[in-house]
Design an enzyme around this catalytic site. Structure first.
Site, mmCIF file in Angstrom:
data_model
loop_
_atom_site.group_PDB
_atom_site.id
_atom_site.type_symbol
_atom_site.label_atom_id
_atom_site.label_comp_id
_atom_site.label_asym_id
_atom_site.label_seq_id
_atom_site.Cartn_x
_atom_site.Cartn_y
_atom_site.Cartn_z
ATOM 1 N N LYS A 114 0.811 -1.217 0.000
ATOM 2 C CA LYS A 114 0.000 0.000 0.000
ATOM 3 C C LYS A 114 0.845 1.267 0.000
ATOM 4 C CE LYS A 114 -4.127 -2.017 2.087
ATOM 5 N NZ LYS A 114 -5.130 -1.955 3.180
ATOM 6 N N LYS A 197 -8.724 -9.199 -8.140
ATOM 7 C CA LYS A 197 -9.877 -9.352 -7.248
ATOM 8 C C LYS A 197 -10.932 -8.293 -7.533
ATOM 9 C CE LYS A 197 -9.689 -10.170 -2.893
ATOM 10 N NZ LYS A 197 -9.405 -10.105 -1.437
ATOM 11 N N LYS A 200 -13.857 -2.502 -4.663
ATOM 12 C CA LYS A 200 -14.550 -1.217 -4.665
ATOM 13 C C LYS A 200 -13.667 -0.121 -5.254
ATOM 14 C CE LYS A 200 -17.901 1.625 -3.274
ATOM 15 N NZ LYS A 200 -19.278 1.543 -3.773
#
Length: 334
Positions: A114, A197, A200
């Site tokens: 991240k 995957k 959102k």
């Protein structure tokens, strides 16, 4: 047995969340005996690692609570709450920061992923995120935590923190949690890329089926989902190298309760022109009652807050003895 699991309130649930985790949570809740308890929490304190406006964060928490209840989490049988209503999470996290080691956190692959190349620009919260996760788990003496592949490392860190705290202060305070590997660990991929995957954060809304999508939108997304020109094979083994085909067949198998081989046998030799309408109809029928319940719940903020307040009161009562004992073990007078 105490089971704890959390989810970040980043907006409405999508199919990947529902099939990958929430259905298993509901199943665990329904199969629990009278001596066991499930704690499900909305990780709004974890969400501060990403900048978000006040009103949007509040809406996300309420919407996620509505979605979980609509999907089958029963706030009377399980403890459903959001972190911010239980300050013990933040308190125990700070205490455990004295036990966790920088070397342990440096090995966390999620932080590396991240933070990317801008490690120096990442927030401190993102770096110590796993310590708050450890506090979330240890606070409730959780015996089991449902985990996916991306969270196994964080559960191992929670066990390391618990072991070191118990050893350093000569107490037998924290329970070492074990993972629960769901018996059906559906991994739902993007409708636009079978190797990524469903998420959102994907900029394309066509990549996912949201639990708020109406029937027409679901059918359109399935119809336009990326596939290949080959017909469906007779066995799942023959799907190797066909990620989009495997994803759609996997979704059908998970929703229908039929094995991958069974789905392949049913549609063998047919193209996706025949398979997609069947998958779309199955999705529509599965998600329609959840969507209807969600839309009803999300219009009543007072009722949602009452659910979360009730859950927070139960969570705080369960957490208080552990937090008090941690302060006492460290010689912190209150």
């Amino acid at each position: 047995m105490r089971v704890l699991s959390g989810i970040q309130p980043t907006g409405n649930l999508h199919l990947g969340n529902y099939l990958g985790a929430i259905r298993n949570w509901v199943r665990m809740q329904d199969e629990m005996d009278s001596e066991s308890q499930c704690f499900f929490f909305l990780a709004d304190m974890h969400s501060v690692t990403v900048h978000e406006g006040r009103e949007q964060r509040i809406r996300n928490v309420r919407d996620m609570a509505a979605a979980l209840v609509a999907a089958g989490i029963d706030p009377d049988r399980s403890v459903l709450f959001n972190q911010a209503r239980v300050p013990a999470h933040a308190e125990l996290c700070w205490l455990l920061n004295g036990t966790a080691r920088i070397g342990w956190l440096n090995r966390m692959t999620q932080f590396k992923d991240k933070a990317g190349k801008d490690r120096e620009g990442a927030s401190v919260g993102l770096f110590v995120y796993p310590v708050l996760q450890a506090a979330d788990i240890l606070l409730y003496q959780a015996t089991h935590v449902p985990v996916g592949e991306d969270q196994k490392q964080h559960l191992e860190l929670a066990r390391d923190v618990a072991t070191k705290f118990n050893t350093d202060f000569g107490v037998d305070l924290f329970t070492l949690p074990d993972p629960i590997i769901p018996r059906e660990s559906a991994r739902i991929m993007s409708l636009r890329d079978g190797t990524a995957k469903m998420s959102k954060s994907d900029p394309s809304d066509m990549s996912r089926v949201n639990l708020t999508d109406d029937d027409d939108a679901i059918m359109q997304k399935v119809r336009k989902a990326k596939t290949d020109p080959e017909p469906l094979p007779e066995t799942a083994e023959e799907l190797a190298g066909r990620p989009e085909a495997m994803n759609l067949i996997g979704i059908y198998a998970t929703l229908s309760g039929i094995s991958l081989d069974g789905v392949c046998a049913e549609f063998a030799g047919k193209g996706f022109g025949a398979f997609k309408p069947a998958l779309g109809e199955l999705l529509v029928e599965t998600l329609r009652p959840i969507r209807a319940r969600f839309m009803e719940l999300r219009t009543d903020d007072a009722a949602l807050d009452a659910i979360l307040d009730k859950g927070a009161a139960r969570a705080a009562a369960a957490a208080e003895p552990t937090l008090r004992a941690a302060y006492d073990a460290m010689g912190l007078m209150r």
